[in-house]
Design an enzyme around this catalytic site. Structure first.
Site, PDB file in Angstrom:
ATOM      1  N   ALA A   1       1.536  -1.679   8.647  1.00  0.00           N
ATOM      2  CA  ALA A   1       0.205  -2.291   8.591  1.00  0.00           C
ATOM      3  C   ALA A   1      -0.583  -1.779   7.392  1.00  0.00           C
ATOM      4  O   ALA A   1      -1.744  -2.106   7.216  1.00  0.00           O
ATOM      5  CB  ALA A   1      -0.553  -2.007   9.879  1.00  0.00           C
ATOM      6  N   GLY A   2       0.055  -0.937   6.567  1.00  0.00           N
ATOM      7  CA  GLY A   2      -0.637  -0.412   5.389  1.00  0.00           C
ATOM      8  C   GLY A   2      -1.602   0.711   5.731  1.00  0.00           C
ATOM      9  O   GLY A   2      -2.529   1.001   4.984  1.00  0.00           O
ATOM     10  N   LEU A   3      -1.400   1.367   6.879  1.00  0.00           N
ATOM     11  CA  LEU A   3      -2.309   2.462   7.275  1.00  0.00           C
ATOM     12  C   LEU A   3      -1.661   3.825   7.059  1.00  0.00           C
ATOM     13  O   LEU A   3      -2.127   4.826   7.548  1.00  0.00           O
ATOM     14  CB  LEU A   3      -2.730   2.307   8.742  1.00  0.00           C
ATOM     15  CG  LEU A   3      -3.377   0.976   9.095  1.00  0.00           C
ATOM     16  CD1 LEU A   3      -3.847   0.979  10.533  1.00  0.00           C
ATOM     17  CD2 LEU A   3      -4.552   0.703   8.168  1.00  0.00           C
TER      18      LEU A   3
ATOM     19  N   ASP B   1      -4.011   4.913  -8.098  1.00  0.00           N
ATOM     20  CA  ASP B   1      -3.599   6.331  -8.006  1.00  0.00           C
ATOM     21  C   ASP B   1      -2.492   6.670  -9.002  1.00  0.00           C
ATOM     22  O   ASP B   1      -2.566   7.667  -9.710  1.00  0.00           O
ATOM     23  CB  ASP B   1      -3.264   6.768  -6.571  1.00  0.00           C
ATOM     24  CG  ASP B   1      -2.132   6.017  -5.893  1.00  0.00           C
ATOM     25  OD1 ASP B   1      -1.658   4.990  -6.452  1.00  0.00           O
ATOM     26  OD2 ASP B   1      -1.705   6.451  -4.795  1.00  0.00           O
TER      27      ASP B   1
ATOM     28  N   ASP C   1      -2.117   8.654  -0.348  1.00  0.00           N
ATOM     29  CA  ASP C   1      -1.953   8.682   1.105  1.00  0.00           C
ATOM     30  C   ASP C   1      -1.755  10.106   1.629  1.00  0.00           C
ATOM     31  O   ASP C   1      -2.327  10.496   2.648  1.00  0.00           O
ATOM     32  CB  ASP C   1      -0.767   7.794   1.521  1.00  0.00           C
ATOM     33  CG  ASP C   1      -0.972   6.347   1.091  1.00  0.00           C
ATOM     34  OD1 ASP C   1      -2.098   6.003   0.671  1.00  0.00           O
ATOM     35  OD2 ASP C   1      -0.007   5.566   1.154  1.00  0.00           O
TER      36      ASP C   1
ATOM     37  N   GLU D   1       8.610  11.797  -0.111  1.00  0.00           N
ATOM     38  CA  GLU D   1       8.651  10.324  -0.104  1.00  0.00           C
ATOM     39  C   GLU D   1       9.326   9.800  -1.385  1.00  0.00           C
ATOM     40  O   GLU D   1      10.181   8.929  -1.334  1.00  0.00           O
ATOM     41  CB  GLU D   1       7.229   9.777   0.020  1.00  0.00           C
ATOM     42  CG  GLU D   1       7.136   8.276  -0.118  1.00  0.00           C
ATOM     43  CD  GLU D   1       6.751   7.543   1.153  1.00  0.00           C
ATOM     44  OE1 GLU D   1       6.278   8.194   2.096  1.00  0.00           O
ATOM     45  OE2 GLU D   1       6.942   6.319   1.192  1.00  0.00           O
TER      46      GLU D   1
ATOM     47  N   GLU E   1      -7.502   0.333  -5.476  1.00  0.00           N
ATOM     48  CA  GLU E   1      -6.123   0.077  -5.049  1.00  0.00           C
ATOM     49  C   GLU E   1      -5.206   0.004  -6.262  1.00  0.00           C
ATOM     50  O   GLU E   1      -5.576  -0.590  -7.284  1.00  0.00           O
ATOM     51  CB  GLU E   1      -6.111  -1.248  -4.280  1.00  0.00           C
ATOM     52  CG  GLU E   1      -5.216  -1.268  -3.082  1.00  0.00           C
ATOM     53  CD  GLU E   1      -5.608  -0.276  -1.992  1.00  0.00           C
ATOM     54  OE1 GLU E   1      -5.069   0.856  -1.996  1.00  0.00           O
ATOM     55  OE2 GLU E   1      -6.443  -0.621  -1.152  1.00  0.00           O
TER      56      GLU E   1
HETATM   57  C1  GAF Z   1       0.633   2.577  -1.194  1.00  0.00           C
HETATM   58  C2  GAF Z   1       1.016   3.840  -1.949  1.00  0.00           C
HETATM   59  F1  GAF Z   1       1.685   4.694  -1.133  1.00  0.00           F
HETATM   60  C3  GAF Z   1      -0.213   4.534  -2.528  1.00  0.00           C
HETATM   61  O1  GAF Z   1       0.176   5.631  -3.309  1.00  0.00           O
HETATM   62  C4  GAF Z   1      -1.054   3.556  -3.360  1.00  0.00           C
HETATM   63  O2  GAF Z   1      -0.463   3.310  -4.608  1.00  0.00           O
HETATM   64  C5  GAF Z   1      -1.291   2.253  -2.582  1.00  0.00           C
HETATM   65  O3  GAF Z   1      -0.085   1.703  -2.078  1.00  0.00           O
HETATM   66  C6  GAF Z   1      -1.947   1.199  -3.443  1.00  0.00           C
HETATM   67  O4  GAF Z   1      -3.237   1.607  -3.785  1.00  0.00           O
HETATM   68  O5  GAF Z   1      -0.134   2.902  -0.069  1.00  0.00           O
END
Ligand code: GAF
Length: 383
Positions: free
Chosen positions: A119-121, A34, A168, A156, A31
């Site tokens: 929800a972070g999905l 990226d 993502d 985005e 996490e």
């Molecule tokens: C969000 C971001 F969109 C991803 O690019 C990533 O940085 C994530 O947070 C954290 O790991 O989903």
């Protein structure tokens, strides 16, 4: 869901639409790595956005958001921001196609789905990458998969204005049923790891909170990481990102680094190492060991990277010593959203019940439970 979206399309527009399924995602470990050019380990899931979409002969774009019962129209050649925030995810994609020099006509489009928002999905990446994929096919634009990923990410970053990394949009396009993807965010290479363990479920507990800090803190973390790189670079000029920094190098530079920046860098370097070790555990089919790395990831995110919140911490704490749970951690950007949990099937009900009861008692909020399965990335499901 698909039938209702199609029905709406027939009600509003003429002709037969193409149906595109564009999934949400989970991330097993890795996490905030990226945008530091590190590794991530996401998978596309069964929850998705569905598009019913058909090209037009003129330049008019008609959008209908099924879940919100709202519409928005614009002309392909007259792209500007909408006051409807959902529409900007789609307009941003058209804007990027325009900027690429490829030409499209207008289109009629109804979209909706079951990815819970906030929800972070990754519902926003699903909207962007799903539309990019659909338009690429409808208008034969000739983008390859990685170009689609980057186009959706730019939509985005530039149009919606969120400085997200590439995870993502990447997993949305490259996801494969039954597999997690280890993505190297520097080279943009990937490797599939089968992730189908008999008798084990990927369970998400949704805090149902989304603290407003999320986007400002996200951008702040990005700045802190690059501030760390700038300092370490003075001694090691070849360093381009935290991916190139080892813990030894970090320790050597500790005196030059502000305490907060040191903690942020340490987390990122360790999270990359944890992810690589977690993949070795997967190769050995050792979910117990894999789960320990998930807990380690959560600790780092909570204490060093400081992107967790009391609700997420509590959800992880609740399951940490429970029978049948292999591992748990917060997932995504943080400050709310879901935890991801690996739980033996026969314990899923009892653990979920326990989590819901205790979470409600402590915060007065209902935690939602989603049992997910790992599915393909974006695909056309009806031509
Ligand atoms: C969000 C971001 F969109 C991803 O690019 C990533 O940085 C994530 O947070 C954290 O790991 O989903």
């Amino acid at each position: 869901m698909i039938d209702s979206i199609k029905e709406k399309f027939y009600e509003l527009f003429e002709g037969e639409p193409v149906i595109v399924r564009s999934p949400g995602r989970v991330n097993l470990i890795g996490e905030h790595t990226d945008y530091n050019m590190g590794f991530v380990l996401p998978a596309a899931i069964d929850k998705a956005v569905y598009y019913a979409i058909k090209p037009r002969k003129d330049k008019q774009v008609n959008l209908f958001a099924f879940d919100l019962n709202e519409e928005w129209q614009f002309e392909v050649d007259e792209v500007r921001k909408s006051e409807k925030s959902w529409a900007n995810y789609l307009i941003g994609v058209v804007d990027q196609i325009n900027q690429s020099g490829r030409e499209i006509m207008g289109f009629d489009c109804v979209f909706g789905g079951n990815i819970p928002i906030g929800a972070g999905l990754s519902s926003s990446a699903a909207i962007e990458a799903g539309l990019a994929y659909a338009l690429n096919n409808l208008f034969d634009l000739g983008f390859d998969k990685i170009e689609l990923v980057k186009l959706a990410q730019r939509a985005e970053n530039q149009f919606v204005g969120v400085q997200c990394g590439i995870m993502d949009q990447y997993i949305n396009i490259f996801g494969k049923k039954g597999n997690v993807l280890r993505i190297d965010c520097r080279s943009l290479d990937y490797e599939y790891f089968p992730f189908e363990f008999d008798g084990v479920s990927v369970v998400l507990f949704n805090t149902n909170v989304s603290h407003s800090l999320a986007s400002s803190e996200y951008n702040q973390r990005r700045k802190e990481c690059s501030a760390g790189v700038d300092i370490i670079k003075q001694k090691y000029p070849h360093i381009e990102s935290l991916r190139d920094v080892t813990l030894d190098m970090l320790e050597e530079n500790k005196d030059q680094l502000d305490g907060v920046i040191y903690k942020r860098c340490k987390y990122v370097i360790e999270e990359n190492e944890r992810l690589l070790s977690a993949c070795e555990a997967l190769n050995k089919n050792d979910l117990r060991e894999f789960g320990q790395f998930m807990y380690g990831s959560h600790q780092g995110l909570s204490k060093e990277y400081e992107v967790s919140c009391p609700e997420l911490d509590y959800l992880v704490e609740l399951v940490a010593d429970r029978e049948g749970v292999y591992g748990a951690r917060m997932m995504g950007g943080g400050f709310g959203g879901c935890t991801i949990n690996l739980i033996e099937n026969k314990y899923v009900d009892s653990v979920s019940q326990f989590v819901k009861e205790n979470y409600k008692k402590k915060f007065g909020i209902e935690a939602e439970v989603y049992i997910t399965s790992i599915n393909n990335g974006t695909e056309i499901i009806e031509l």
